[in-house]
Write a protein that holds these residues in place. Structure first.
Motif, PDB file in Angstrom:
ATOM      1  N   LYS A  74     -11.200  -8.263 -28.019  1.00 18.77           N
ATOM      2  CA  LYS A  74     -12.005  -8.359 -29.238  1.00 18.77           C
ATOM      3  C   LYS A  74     -13.460  -8.790 -29.061  1.00 18.77           C
ATOM      4  N   GLU A  75     -13.891  -9.103 -27.863  1.00 17.16           N
ATOM      5  CA  GLU A  75     -15.232  -9.686 -27.762  1.00 17.16           C
ATOM      6  C   GLU A  75     -16.301  -8.772 -27.156  1.00 17.16           C
ATOM      7  N   MET A  76     -15.922  -7.580 -26.683  1.00 21.56           N
ATOM      8  CA  MET A  76     -16.912  -6.778 -25.952  1.00 21.56           C
ATOM      9  C   MET A  76     -17.785  -5.932 -26.875  1.00 21.56           C
ATOM     10  N   PHE A 162     -22.719 -11.097 -22.863  1.00 20.55           N
ATOM     11  CA  PHE A 162     -22.561 -10.769 -24.284  1.00 20.55           C
ATOM     12  C   PHE A 162     -21.089 -10.790 -24.684  1.00 20.55           C
ATOM     13  N   ARG A 163     -20.770 -11.592 -25.683  1.00 21.69           N
ATOM     14  CA  ARG A 163     -19.406 -11.591 -26.205  1.00 21.69           C
ATOM     15  C   ARG A 163     -19.476 -11.766 -27.709  1.00 21.69           C
ATOM     16  N   ARG A 164     -18.676 -10.942 -28.419  1.00 22.05           N
ATOM     17  CA  ARG A 164     -18.727 -11.004 -29.873  1.00 22.05           C
ATOM     18  C   ARG A 164     -17.793 -12.097 -30.360  1.00 22.05           C
ATOM     19  N   GLU A 165     -18.298 -13.342 -30.348  1.00 17.20           N
ATOM     20  CA  GLU A 165     -17.499 -14.484 -30.767  1.00 17.20           C
ATOM     21  C   GLU A 165     -18.097 -15.067 -32.033  1.00 17.20           C
ATOM     22  N   ARG A 166     -17.371 -16.012 -32.662  1.00 14.78           N
ATOM     23  CA  ARG A 166     -17.916 -16.673 -33.845  1.00 14.78           C
ATOM     24  C   ARG A 166     -18.937 -17.698 -33.377  1.00 14.78           C
ATOM     25  N   GLY A 170     -22.903 -24.320 -28.891  1.00 14.80           N
ATOM     26  CA  GLY A 170     -22.386 -24.050 -27.548  1.00 14.80           C
ATOM     27  C   GLY A 170     -21.646 -22.726 -27.420  1.00 14.80           C
ATOM     28  N   ARG A 171     -21.666 -21.922 -28.476  1.00 12.47           N
ATOM     29  CA  ARG A 171     -20.998 -20.608 -28.400  1.00 12.47           C
ATOM     30  C   ARG A 171     -21.886 -19.575 -29.065  1.00 12.47           C
ATOM     31  N   TYR A 172     -22.348 -18.625 -28.297  1.00 13.13           N
ATOM     32  CA  TYR A 172     -23.279 -17.620 -28.801  1.00 13.13           C
ATOM     33  C   TYR A 172     -22.791 -16.232 -28.432  1.00 13.13           C
TER      34      TYR A 172
HETATM   35 MG    MG Z   1     -14.003 -17.524 -24.386  1.00 13.61          MG
END
Ligand code: MG
Ligand code: ATP
Length: 470
Positions: A74-76, A162-166, A170-172
């Motif tokens: 789910k993050e790419m 690059f990761r499609r996270e919330r 500390g999380r981008y």
């Molecule tokens: Mg992670």
């Protein structure tokens, strides 16, 4: 579109995309210091820098990281990159199995054959903004036949991932990693220990606070599957007490259940079988030796049987480092051994181990604990007055800059009071005052802004004085 709408459209103010951000001065000075320290420390351990593409074929990540990981599932950031006719034809013409068929054809027949092939090919290739760099380093190792040179090959990289996270503290979605990989040669436990020692040395040099190193061994192709089956069997028994994510993972990836942060799952997880009790003899010996090598190097660690890491390719040694001031996103570095990865990507059997440091989190932690570099002001602000002083001011700026001082030379003449106010605002240490008198006498006035002290110097003497104040 009505005229009003056009105008509104023209006036649209753009903002950085969610999860991305601008890094601005003076903070970028800290980023540079961190990266410079990485170059220095990794250099002393014999690592060379590798610069990699920002995007790669989607397949490279899907195959290496694993389909049932958060990253791939789910993050790419992936998109189809249209292949043009020329590239597609070149692809066909360079396929060995096809080339044989072209012998004996004339030019027209060959063109027809390629045309027919073209129509059956996909029109695009899927590419992905890299979510991590280990797979790319392994791809490069294979592509450049690095296994033919002296082994092991030690490489490090610095750059955006690059990761499609919330997005949160500390999380981008665009973040930065500093990582290193050591490929080829043996899997001697001293290698694992030295890689870890290198990260710890780097953190020490930066005075990172509250550093804690967790280590574990997650076994190999021999012992891990057996342990995973045991784990799965136990998880099935307590399935009803687990959350939805963990329930799904019983099937897809039981090890990842150990990673769960859910409060109510903790007492259940504590009672699950532990991998340390199920390692094969080789893995047990390797793990014991890694710990001994760490002690030999004075590296403090803590064993954490639940440390499994989120990517499929890890085996045996895994480690994670946490630091202060980061809340729940407190992991600043993750790493481990991945002996099968190069082979999985079509290369020869190759030993490998590496780590990735989250640079954004490292910087945050340094800032929170007051170890972020102080804002660097100017060394010298040149307060010049009168057209006569202009040429002297330009020359002074040039020679001071050449000597390595940071100099602010105002582009237009200012009143004395305003110039000193400006110098103060910029955090300058000294104001060099150049007016008609100074130019005529060749004696320049230097004011130390913190104390208000003033002195007269010739151009030569000024440089000497500033050097001693550096
Ligand atoms: Mg992670
Ligand atoms: P997490 O559990 O925090 O999601 P991860 O296991 O996905 O981390 P790795 O793939 O091991 O992380 O990446 C190594 C390091 O990169 C992490 O320890 C962290 O410091 C950093 N990192 C990972 N994802 C992000 C992100 N989205 N934003 C900022 N840093 C990140």
């Amino acid at each position: 579109m009505s005229e009003g709408a056009v105008k509104k459209e023209e006036r649209r103010r753009f903002q950085a995309i969610k999860g991305t951000r601008d890094l601005l001065p003076p903070e970028t000075a800290l980023w540079n210091r961190v990266e410079q320290t990485a170059h220095e420390v990794f250099g002393t351990f014999g690592y060379g820098e590798i610069r990699l593409p920002i995007f790669e074929p989607t397949d490279l990540f899907a195959r290496s990281i694993g389909l049932d990981t958060d990253v791939v599932s789910k993050e790419m950031y992936s998109f189809p990159d249209p292949l043009d006719r020329y590239e597609r034809a070149a692809q066909i013409l360079s396929t060995p199995s096809k080339i044989a068929g072209y012998f004996g054809m004339d030019q027209q027949q060959r063109a027809n054959a390629v045309q027919k092939e073209l129509e059956t090919l996909p029109a695009a290739e899927w590419v992905t903004l890299r979510p991590e760099a280990t797979a790319s380093v392994c791809r490069a190792y294979i592509e450049h036949n690095m296994q033919q040179g002296p082994q092991p090959v030690k490489l490090y990289y610095i750059g955006p991932m690059f990761r499609r996270e919330r997005p949160q503290k500390g999380r981008y979605r665009q973040f930065y990693q500093i990582g290193a990989e050591i490929l080829g040669g043996t899997d001697a436990p001293a290698i694992d220990a030295e890689v870890i020692e290198m990260v710890m040395t780097f953190f020490e040099r930066l005075e990172l606070q509250g550093v804690q190193l967790d280590v574990n061994s997650i076994g190999c192709r021999e012992c891990r599957p057996k342990y995973v089956e045991k784990l799965r069997a136990e998880l099935v028994k307590v399935k009803d007490k687990l959350g939805a994510d963990s329930q799904r993972r019983i099937e897809t990836n039981p090890l990842r259940v150990l990673d769960s942060k859910l409060e109510h799952e903790q007492p259940i997880i504590e009672k699950l079988p532990r991998i340390a009790d199920h390692l094969c003899e080789d893995c047990k010996a390797h793990y014991a030796a890694v710990k001994k090598e760490l002690q030999l190097r004075g590296v403090e660690y803590q064993e954490n049987w639940r440390l499994v890491r989120g990517l499929d390719y890890y085996m045996r040694t895994t480690f994670e480092i946490t630091a202060k001031g980061l809340g729940s996103q407190n992991a600043v570095c993750g790493g481990g051994r991945y002996d099968g990865l190069v082979e999985l990507l079509g290369g020869p059997p190759t030993k490998g181990i590496g780590f990735a440091i989250g640079e954004d989190r490292l910087i945050l932690s340094l800032q929170e604990s007051g170890k972020g570099a102080a804002a660097q002001g100017r060394d010298v602000y040149i307060a010049w007055m009168g057209e006569n002083a202009r040429a002297t001011a330009v020359r002074a700026a040039k020679s001071l800059r050449n000597a390595g001082f940071s100099v602010e030379l105002p582009p237009v003449e200012q009143k004395f009071g305003k110039a000193l106010g400006q110098a103060d605002k910029l955090g300058a240490r000294f104001a060099l005052i150049l007016g008609d008198n100074e130019v005529a006498s060749g004696e320049w006035t230097l004011k130390t802004l913190a104390t208000g002290e003033q002195g007269k110097f010739t151009e030569m003497k000024l440089l000497e004085f500033l050097q001693t104040e550096k």
